[in-house]
Design an enzyme around this catalytic site. Structure first.
Site, mmCIF file in Angstrom:
data_model
loop_
_atom_site.group_PDB
_atom_site.id
_atom_site.type_symbol
_atom_site.label_atom_id
_atom_site.label_comp_id
_atom_site.label_asym_id
_atom_site.label_seq_id
_atom_site.Cartn_x
_atom_site.Cartn_y
_atom_site.Cartn_z
ATOM 1 N N LYS A 104 0.857 -1.187 0.000
ATOM 2 C CA LYS A 104 0.000 0.000 0.000
ATOM 3 C C LYS A 104 0.895 1.238 0.000
ATOM 4 O O LYS A 104 1.933 1.265 0.634
ATOM 5 C CB LYS A 104 -0.872 -0.021 1.262
ATOM 6 C CG LYS A 104 -1.681 1.244 1.441
ATOM 7 C CD LYS A 104 -3.040 1.010 2.070
ATOM 8 C CE LYS A 104 -3.881 2.284 1.966
ATOM 9 N NZ LYS A 104 -4.155 2.683 0.570
ATOM 10 N N ASN B 166 -13.490 3.636 -4.006
ATOM 11 C CA ASN B 166 -12.888 3.707 -2.684
ATOM 12 C C ASN B 166 -12.357 5.094 -2.437
ATOM 13 O O ASN B 166 -11.969 5.807 -3.360
ATOM 14 C CB ASN B 166 -11.785 2.652 -2.500
ATOM 15 C CG ASN B 166 -10.447 3.139 -3.010
ATOM 16 O OD1 ASN B 166 -9.735 3.883 -2.330
ATOM 17 N ND2 ASN B 166 -10.094 2.738 -4.225
ATOM 18 N N ILE C 175 -10.015 5.979 0.565
ATOM 19 C CA ILE C 175 -9.324 5.618 1.808
ATOM 20 C C ILE C 175 -8.566 6.831 2.355
ATOM 21 O O ILE C 175 -8.452 7.021 3.561
ATOM 22 C CB ILE C 175 -8.307 4.478 1.555
ATOM 23 C CG1 ILE C 175 -8.948 3.308 0.797
ATOM 24 C CG2 ILE C 175 -7.682 4.002 2.855
ATOM 25 C CD1 ILE C 175 -10.070 2.615 1.503
ATOM 26 N N CYS D 197 -1.753 11.464 -6.536
ATOM 27 C CA CYS D 197 -2.135 12.027 -5.238
ATOM 28 C C CYS D 197 -2.276 13.527 -5.400
ATOM 29 O O CYS D 197 -1.594 14.142 -6.213
ATOM 30 C CB CYS D 197 -1.049 11.794 -4.196
ATOM 31 S SG CYS D 197 -0.460 10.119 -4.152
ATOM 32 N N ILE E 288 -3.291 1.082 -14.762
ATOM 33 C CA ILE E 288 -3.726 2.429 -14.433
ATOM 34 C C ILE E 288 -4.150 2.505 -12.962
ATOM 35 O O ILE E 288 -4.515 1.493 -12.359
ATOM 36 C CB ILE E 288 -4.945 2.854 -15.304
ATOM 37 C CG1 ILE E 288 -6.103 1.882 -15.140
ATOM 38 C CG2 ILE E 288 -4.559 2.990 -16.748
ATOM 39 C CD1 ILE E 288 -7.395 2.248 -15.849
ATOM 40 N N GLY F 31 -5.838 -6.138 -8.158
ATOM 41 C CA GLY F 31 -6.316 -5.274 -7.083
ATOM 42 C C GLY F 31 -7.649 -5.719 -6.535
ATOM 43 O O GLY F 31 -7.737 -6.657 -5.728
HETATM 44 C C1 FMN Z 1 -9.291 -0.008 -1.765
HETATM 45 C C2 FMN Z 1 -8.236 0.440 -2.736
HETATM 46 C C3 FMN Z 1 -7.108 1.082 -2.279
HETATM 47 C C4 FMN Z 1 -6.114 1.505 -3.157
HETATM 48 N N1 FMN Z 1 -4.997 2.112 -2.681
HETATM 49 C C5 FMN Z 1 -4.004 2.468 -3.529
HETATM 50 C C6 FMN Z 1 -2.791 3.018 -3.048
HETATM 51 O O1 FMN Z 1 -2.580 3.169 -1.856
HETATM 52 N N2 FMN Z 1 -1.834 3.349 -3.953
HETATM 53 C C7 FMN Z 1 -2.006 3.169 -5.290
HETATM 54 O O2 FMN Z 1 -1.104 3.471 -6.066
HETATM 55 N N3 FMN Z 1 -3.137 2.627 -5.780
HETATM 56 C C8 FMN Z 1 -4.131 2.273 -4.938
HETATM 57 N N4 FMN Z 1 -5.281 1.700 -5.437
HETATM 58 C C9 FMN Z 1 -5.413 1.494 -6.886
HETATM 59 C C10 FMN Z 1 -5.026 0.069 -7.274
HETATM 60 O O3 FMN Z 1 -3.689 -0.205 -6.975
HETATM 61 C C11 FMN Z 1 -5.265 -0.160 -8.775
HETATM 62 O O4 FMN Z 1 -4.450 0.723 -9.518
HETATM 63 C C12 FMN Z 1 -6.693 0.063 -9.191
HETATM 64 O O5 FMN Z 1 -7.577 -0.354 -8.175
HETATM 65 C C13 FMN Z 1 -7.060 -0.672 -10.492
HETATM 66 O O6 FMN Z 1 -6.870 -2.050 -10.379
HETATM 67 P P1 FMN Z 1 -8.046 -3.096 -9.967
HETATM 68 O O7 FMN Z 1 -9.203 -2.791 -10.846
HETATM 69 O O8 FMN Z 1 -7.445 -4.434 -10.176
HETATM 70 O O9 FMN Z 1 -8.339 -2.816 -8.539
HETATM 71 C C14 FMN Z 1 -6.271 1.282 -4.548
HETATM 72 C C15 FMN Z 1 -7.416 0.625 -5.022
HETATM 73 C C16 FMN Z 1 -8.393 0.195 -4.142
HETATM 74 C C17 FMN Z 1 -9.600 -0.504 -4.680
#
Ligand code: FMN
Ligand code: FAD
Ligand code: FAD
Ligand code: FMN
Ligand code: FES
Ligand code: FES
Lengths: 281, 310, 310, 281
Positions: free
Chosen positions: C47, C71, C73, C132, C195, C270
């Site tokens: 994370k 999300n 967070i 960010c 992405i 993810g």
């Molecule tokens: C609950 C949650 C928390 C996430 N926290 C971060 C994070 O701390 N840093 C980051 O670069 N991406 C974060 N992401 C983005 C994921 O790493 C990823 O790029 C995005 O969810 C797309 O992939 P997925 O569809 O497989 O989830 C977060 C995604 C979710 C759903």
């Protein structure tokens, strides 16, 4: 082949599954559809929602009507032959008797029936045979000679139920692997059969590659060729323009909707050569 | 249950209710009229029309995706002449409200289309689809740049006269939607249509090639609804007085209400029609029920309600 | 079945297979180790960690959407000190491959984080989450502007030394992703992570307010996969030599292959982990089977395969 | 309340529905879960996939374990009380006997059991009573006095099956509409009951508003209060940080995961005042 109002007999209904039988790799399914059966003609199709209420699959799937009976013990019914290929068709094949499925239909064009008697050849590939049996019956009742040629990659993929064979004068099978009937692709067998049976009009349904091969032969023999095409459809009712088929046009290519001006189309009008299409666009 | 004033306004025009079709998802209405009377919904937004007839792209033109779909039609259509000759008279005859969507390959083409449409009777508004590639600028989409977006809307404004409201339809594929929205409002747009499809791609893992003949396509359907809601919310916050025709994944009255609470004055139903030919009609009825249940007597009180403090 | 070389490289580092966790969807690995051995997948991407401990946002922090979720967070986390003290040693002890994701509120913070990490043993790469808000610039996201994106990557490059590969994680919410990708590659990124989530919003039609306490949130899950595929395809086409860690809606081996064919050298899982704790492990096995079925003997031959002529 | 490895007994299994009965507005469902039952303790929950294979609902739903039997006629079983509210829970309630559902569990913390005998009050709102019956049994077997107070908006929303009442010394019902038991909110009745029964420890489960009200009373009486919280969960296994609950911390607020450090938490540690949380962030 369109006349009157577009899809003028189409409606949306909840259709109950009244039979679901596995036949080789396919499912023969019967649905209670009430009045929808009345106007369903050979060549028409229905569009079905798949996956249930919370489905991630938002588009309907098209299925050729195998048979429509407007008065059965359960009222009107429509029968389909479904190949469980992707997720949507698999879901459909898993429905049990009594479950309801959402239908829109009847949609699209129907096979045209010759006004005078003619020797007809009906050519079907895989589940493409589905709409041909009802067509055969219609043609036979009109007094036409009906020769049916069904092909598939292998024996059990030929859908040719006993009761369907009633209406045909001859039935020829072909398989790519030679497991039944003539060994080879369906198109290889056809020229000889056309000569043998004195075919005057060809009806075909099956994969696009097969239709193209059949059309080539039809043009060589200078025969009318009505084919039921299959292109990816998003809406099935003519509003999305995804299902188009390239046809010949004075200015080059015209794209027509296969859900409205098809699925049954005049083979001689279609531009079968993909490269020609890509170059023409 | 008390009565609801369900009407809405875009610029100077009033619509009997806020549920419209989405451009490109209802053709010119004729096909849907088999399934419900077109007068039952607020307006028919026609498929984007161009100056000349267009063949569009090769097939496959669509791919289903999780809770969505990609399309790549390439703006196939008959061209403005045939459209004015056949489609508009039919719609007028049905007494349907009509919003004509226009698309061009250059700023000039938009101007030409606006001129052709300015005095056509029976049209209630113009939706200007600027999410098209600009052939004069390396195919960059007009809506992706405030300057080209401005140029198009100015050209339309100049040519349309004062009567017809102009609704600018924007692309969500931009870094700063509020900037683009501000630009087209300054250029004379009376309303905004949000959102067009997101650019996407599907690769067929069997053939190992892009599934669509056009490689990329536009993503629509419920999958994109959260993006639509966010964009409508942001734009309504920035420009609370500009009416928004919201769209993106609306498949139920609840979904329509979500876009309205975010700030939409009307809601277009697109992809949902492919799953349910009566979608727009059903959604209109569901929305009406929902608004009444929540105690609204005037639809307009619901517009942008999510912005108001608790 | 012949053997498959399943390994992949990001910059100078080799990973035994291309399936990683996605940042923020696997915490620091500990919770998932109950469901499969972490050494079975290519890497754990932690994370995003910040300099100081962060409480994050209020709840609700999530909303389910059609084939996806939002999300918000707010980068809750323990801060770099605790992270280095507790999380890294645990991961090293498990012999898991580790990619550390970092996030900052200013360019300087990224530099500080890079310096803290440069000589930590057991780390295989740095993922720089630049999606960010930049508190020094009206909260604009670093990844939405080529200049701020460049500044962050340069700061990391300067502080990290030559050893650890830098992977820049970009936001899809931009007009021109290729421009941003080019900028960070120029600034010294060895790879790209594509992405991050799309900005979205859900309004609760019962309360008539935004569902998330933070109002907007990041959209992830299968809903966004077509956008991820498109972006990976575009960026791989423009920069075929820059390795891409692909992510966005991957829930099966088939989905992973889709991103790989588009141009990904590795794939992060993810949101799928929320539906299936073993998702990354299952996807790795499914992908391996699929590649073998298709006759690949070297995983790297599949990368970007959809770009090659037929 | 966490000890040892996180979720050390959790696994993912396919659980067969062995019973599904409607009880008032709820469904009492029994699943064959094999060994998963062995380590399931009162307070733990399971996370269940909903909507089937092509579901657009990608997240699991959490359900408190109502009862876990490690040796029944069908092997280990877990029982749940499900309120059909949204689409996911409705789908679950529609499952028929023999269908399989995907479970992850047991997850989260369990209710702590006093080491010495104590007078316990168990307070449940709506389906929040579910985990309290197994807890009552455990406490009673330990020799504790168990007073149960169950409340809901109306009579039929109180879930209080006959067999569950075996283990309690007293059972008080409250309804907001007065349709059964004491008229009013559950929290209004509690102070009197605490005095009457000499309550020493409170266990609660129900909507967050009820838990907050109960905690206020617990603090007034200076009683230990263990409550099972309910916050939206995306993963249920500690990796997503969506399910956090604000607790008191030297530097202000700390957000802890209710799926790992909960659902059973120390009520006195939780910051119940939403405004205080918003201001503190
Ligand atoms: C609950 C949650 C928390 C996430 N926290 C971060 C994070 O701390 N840093 C980051 O670069 N991406 C974060 N992401 C983005 C994921 O790493 C990823 O790029 C995005 O969810 C797309 O992939 P997925 O569809 O497989 O989830 C977060 C995604 C979710 C759903
Ligand atoms: C006019 C017409 C008649 C048809 N008749 C029959 C029939 O009688 N029996 C039968 O089994 N199938 C028939 N099909 C194919 C059927 O509509 C489905 O496409 C097929 O079952 C695959 O869908 P799926 O959901 O299983 O696959 P998925 O992989 O889930 O499908 C994804 C998407 O791709 C489309 N698609 C996939 N394969 C095809 C295909 N071969 N042709 C067109 N679109 C496709 C689907 O419609 C869907 O939109 C017909 C198609 C058309 C257009
Ligand atoms: C620890 C825990 C224990 C639970 N125990 C039970 C139980 O024993 N019986 C029971 O019927 N329900 C229980 N719930 C609520 C249950 O998990 C679902 O949230 C509820 O059934 C609604 O889901 P849905 O799919 O029907 O609604 P949808 O509207 O489809 O849900 C959409 C999303 O919102 C979330 N959500 C909706 N309502 C709630 C809620 N009240 N609390 C948390 N998240 C919510 C859902 O989990 C889902 O992610 C529990 C929840 C938690 C966190
Ligand atoms: C098949 C298809 C064709 C479309 N054609 C157009 C078009 O011609 N002009 C336009 O402005 N938008 C067009 N759109 C975009 C829709 O009008 C709408 O903005 C988008 O699909 C999002 O709404 P939805 O999710 O309800 O479909 C099209 C969308 C689809 C799916
Ligand atoms: S499928 Fe939509 S127009 Fe034919
Ligand atoms: S639900 Fe994901 S951390 Fe608790």
């Amino acid at each position: 082949m369109i006349s009157g109002k577009i899809n003028q007999f189409a409606s949306q209904i909840s259709a109950e599954v009244i039979s679901n039988k596995k036949v080789g790799p396919y499912h023969h399914m019967v649905f209670a559809v009430g009045d929808m059966a009345i106007h369903s003609k050979p060549g028409n199709f229905v569009a079905i929602s798949v996956g249930g209420e919370q489905s991630s699959q938002i588009l309907r799937r098209a299925f050729a009507i195998y048979r429509a009976l407007d008065k059965g013990p359960m009222g009107g019914s429509i029968e389909l032959v479904v190949a469980p290929s992707g997720q949507g068709s698999k879901w459909l094949c898993q429905r049990s008797i009594g479950e309801a499925v959402d239908f829109v239909g009847p949609l699209g064009t129907a096979f045209g029936i010759p006004t005078v008697n003619a020797n007809a050849m009906l050519i079907g590939g895989g589940y493409g045979s589905a709409p041909l049996f009802a067509l055969a019956e219609l043609l036979k009742n009109k007094g036409c000679r009906v020769d049916m040629v069904l092909g598939a990659s292998t024996a059990n993929k030929i859908y040719a139920p006993l009761e369907g064979k009633r209406s045909v004068s001859s039935l020829t099978l072909t398989t790519d692997d030679g497991s039944t009937g003539i060994h080879g692709q369906i198109s290889e067998a056809i020229p000889r059969l056309i000569r043998e049976y004195g075919t005057e009009v060809i009806y075909s349904c099956g994969p696009m590659g097969m239709l193209a091969a059949v059309d080539k032969i039809a043009q060589e023999f200078n025969l009318v060729h009505q084919c039921a095409v299959e292109e990816s459809m998003a809406c099935g009712i003519g509003v999305c323009m995804t299902c188009v088929i390239p046809i010949k046009h004075e200015d080059g290519i015209k794209m027509v909707r296969s859900c409205i001006e098809g699925p049954v189309m005049d083979g001689s009008q279609i531009i079968w050569d993909r490269k020609a299409v890509m170059d023409g666009l | 249950m008390s009565a609801l004033d369900f009407s809405t306004k875009i610029g100077s025009k009033r619509f009997s209710n806020p549920i419209f079709t989405a451009s490109g998802c209802a053709s010119s209405g004729q096909e849907l009229s088999q399934f419900f009377p077109l007068t039952e919904i607020g307006a028919i937004v026609t498929k984007s029309i161009m100056v000349k007839a267009r063949t569009g792209r090769a097939t496959p033109r669509m791919a289903e995706t999780p809770s969505g779909m990609l399309n790549s039609i390439g703006l196939q259509g008959p061209g403005i002449d045939t459209f004015l000759e056949k489609d508009i008279p039919w719609l007028v005859e049905q007494q349907a409200k009509v919003i004509v969507s226009i698309a061009g390959e250059s700023v000039d083409e938009y101007g030409v289309l606006a001129r052709r449409l300015r005095s056509v009777p029976g049209i209630s508004a113009l939706e200007v689809n600027i999410s098209c590639p600009n052939v004069e600028n390396r195919g960059q989409v007009f809506a992706c740049n405030p300057d080209t977006a401005t140029a198009v809307i100015e050209a339309v404004r100049r040519n349309i006269g004062g009567e017809l409201p102009i609704v600018a339809k924007l692309s969500p594929d931009v870094t700063d939607i509020v900037e683009i929205a501000g630009a087209v409002i300054n250029a004379g747009a009376d309303g905004l249509a949000l959102i067009n499809t997101l650019l996407g791609m599907v690769i067929d893992t069997n053939t190992m090639k892009p599934k669509l003949a056009g490689k990329t396509g536009g993503l629509s359907g419920p999958a994109i609804r959260p993006v639509a809601v966010r964009i409508i919310y942001q734009v309504h916050q920035a420009f609370p007085n500009t009416p928004i025709v919201g769209m993106g994944g609306v498949a139920s009255g609840r979904d329509a209400l979500e876009l309205i609470l975010a700030g939409a004055s009307a809601v277009s139903v697109g992809t949902a029609t492919f799953g349910n030919p009566k979608a727009a009609f059903d959604i209109k009825n569901q929305l009406e029920m929902l608004l009444l249940e929540k105690g609204f007597t005037d639809f307009r009180d619901a517009i942008g309600f999510a912005h108001r403090g608790i």
